[in-house]
Enzyme design. Structure first.
Site, PDB file in Angstrom:
ATOM      1  CG  ASP A  35       0.365   2.499   4.613  1.00  0.00           C
ATOM      2  OD1 ASP A  35       0.081   3.255   3.709  1.00  0.00           O
ATOM      3  OD2 ASP A  35      -0.469   2.186   5.587  1.00  0.00           O
ATOM      4  CB  CYS A  60      -1.618  -1.873   9.617  1.00  0.00           C
ATOM      5  SG  CYS A  60      -2.514  -1.445   8.162  1.00  0.00           S
ATOM      6  CB  CYS A  86      -4.580   3.170   6.099  1.00  0.00           C
ATOM      7  SG  CYS A  86      -3.886   1.783   6.961  1.00  0.00           S
ATOM      8  CB  CYS A 139      -0.874  -0.009   1.210  1.00  0.00           C
ATOM      9  SG  CYS A 139      -0.137  -0.235   2.716  1.00  0.00           S
TER      10      CYS A 139
END
Lengths: 246, 129
Positions: free
Chosen positions: B39, B105, B62, B37
Site C-alpha cells: 500500500d 494500516c 485496502c 502489502c
C-alpha cells in the site's frame, strides 16, 4: 528460543529425540514414530518449515526434491491412514499434515520463501521501515493518476486510445523492471546460500548475513509495490478494478 | 472480512482526497508505504501560522488504509503542529474499530502524519534562513 536456534540446522530426528512419547513416556528415538509403542509423534510447533521438510536453511532449493519430500511426509501423516486409530493419533495426524502443508506452500514459492527466511532470521526486520523509496512512490502515484484518467475516459474513444497506448508502454516497462528485480533476487539467494554454507551456525558471520537480509528486505518491499501497481495497470486495461488481496 | 461501518463510510465517501503542490509555501508532504502489502499513502498538510488549515491525501491500498488516512486528514484540520504530533495510531484503531490484521494500516497513517509534519518543519527552517 535458544534451543530452536541451536537445533535448527541439525536433523529433524534430533529435535524430536528430546521429547518423550506422549503415549508410553519412553524417549522417542524414531523419526516420526515412537520406537517403543509405534505411535505417531506430533511435530513440534516451534519447528521451522525448513526443518519440517528436512532442508537446510538455504534459499536456492531443488523444487523436485522439495516436492518428493512433501509427498513422502504427506503419506506418512495423511489422516486417511489414521481413521482406525485412536482419537489422539488422529489429532496428531491432522496437526502434522496441516503444518506440513503450510511449510510446503511457503517454501515452494521463491518470494514467500525469502519472506519466511527474513522472518526467521531477522524477526522484527519487517517492522523496521527502511527509508521509503521516494522515487518509486512518486512514480506509482503518477501511474495511479493515469489509471484513473483512463478509467474515467471510457466514453471517449480517441482519448481512451491515447491512454491505452501510454499504459501499454508503462506496463512493458514495469514488467521489465520486475524481471530485473527477480534476477537481482536470485543473486541475493546465491549470496545468502554461500554465506550460510560456509557458516551455518546462527551467530557466525552475522554482520554479513544481516547485510544480505537487509538488501533482500528492501528488494522484496519494492517488488511488492511494483507488483501492486502492475496488477492495477493490467486490471484497468482488461476492464474492471484490480482485486487487492487483502 | 467485514469492515466496520465507519471504515465503509470513509471508504465510500473519502474526505479530503487530492493533493497540494509540493513546493507551495506551508505545505508539508508525507509519503509512506507498507512493505507487507504494498500500500502507498501520500498525506499533505497546509499550515498557516502555527495551525493546519487544510489536509489532503491519496492512498492506494485496502479499505482500512484509505479509511485511516481519510480520518487522519479530518483530525489534522484545525490542529496546531504540536497537537498533530500527538495523534497516535491507536486512536485511529479505536475510532475505526480496526481488527488486529489491519492495525498496520493505522500505523501507516501515523507514519504519514509524522512524515508530513517533518517535511513541513524542514521546509519552514530553510525558508526562514
Amino acid at each position: 528460543m535458544d534451543q530452536t536456534q541451536n537445533t535448527s540446522n541439525k536433523r529433524t530426528e534430533l529435535q524430536m529425540a528430546r521429547s518423550m512419547c506422549w503415549h508410553c513416556q519412553s524417549e522417542v528415538t524414531g523419526e516420526y514414530y515412537c520406537g517403543q509403542c509405534v505411535k505417531v509423534q506430533p511435530l513440534s510447533k516451534e519447528m521451522d518449515y525448513f526443518t519440517c521438510l528436512g532442508l537446510p536453511r538455504l534459499l536456492a532449493i531443488d523444487t523436485a526434491a522439495l516436492e518428493a519430500k512433501y509427498y513422502e511426509l504427506s503419506r506418512t501423516f495423511h489422516p486417511d491412514f489414521f481413521q482406525s486409530k485412536t482419537e489422539p493419533e488422529q489429532q496428531i495426524s491432522l496437526g502434522n499434515s496441516a503444518l506440513l502443508n503450510t511449510a510446503y506452500h511457503m517454501l515452494k514459492d521463491p518470494v514467500q520463501r525469502a519472506e519466511y527466511l527474513l522472518k526467521l532470521e531477522a524477526g522484527s526486520a519487517k517492522d523496521i521501515r527502511n527509508s521509503p523509496p521516494a522515487d518509486l512512490f512518486e512514480e506509482i502515484l503518477e501511474l495511479q493518476e493515469d489509471l484513473e484518467a483512463f478509467r474515467s475516459a471510457s466514453g471517449d474513444a480517441k482519448e481512451t486510445d491515447q491512454y491505452r497506448s501510454k499504459l501499454l508502454v508503462d506496463r512493458a516497462q514495469l514488467e521489465q523492471r520486475r524481471q530485473d528485480m527477480d534476477t537481482k533476487l536470485a543473486g541475493l539467494f546465491t549470496k545468502w546460500d554461500t554465506i550460510q554454507n560456509r557458516a551455518p551456525q546462527p551467530d557466525a558471520l552475522r554482520p554479513q548475513k544481516d547485510d544480505v537480509l537487509k538488501e533482500m528486505r528492501e528488494l522484496l518491499s519494492n517488488r511488492t509495490y511494483l507488483r501492486n501497481i502492475l496488477n492495477d495497470v493490467v486490471a484497468a486495461m482488461e476492464g474492471g478494478h484490480a482485486d487487492r488481496r487483502h | 472480512m467485514a469492515y466496520s461501518e465507519k471504515v465503509v463510510d470513509h471508504y465510500n465517501n473519502p474526505r479530503n482526497v487530492g493533493s497540494f503542490k509540493k513546493d507551495e509555501k506551508g505545505v508539508g508532504t508525507g509519503m509512506v508505504g507498507a512493505p507487507e502489502c504494498g500500500d502507498v499513502m501520500k498525506l499533505q498538510i497546509k499550515v498557516e501560522g502555527e495551525r493546519i488549515v487544510d489536509a489532503k491525501f491519496k492512498t492506494f491500498g485496502c479499505g482500512s488504509a484509505i479509511a485511516s488516512s481519510s480520518l487522519a486528514t479530518e483530525w489534522l484540520k484545525g490542529k496546531t503542529i504540536d497537537e498533530a504530533q500527538t495523534i497516535k495510531n491507536t486512536d485511529i484503531v479505536q475510532e475505526l474499530n480496526l481488527p488486529p490484521v489491519k492495525i498496520h494500516c493505522s500505523v501507516l497513517a501515523e507514519d504519514a502524519i509524522k512524515a508530513a509534519l517533518a517535511d513541513y518543519k524542514k521546509k519552514a527552517e530553510t525558508e526562514t534562513k
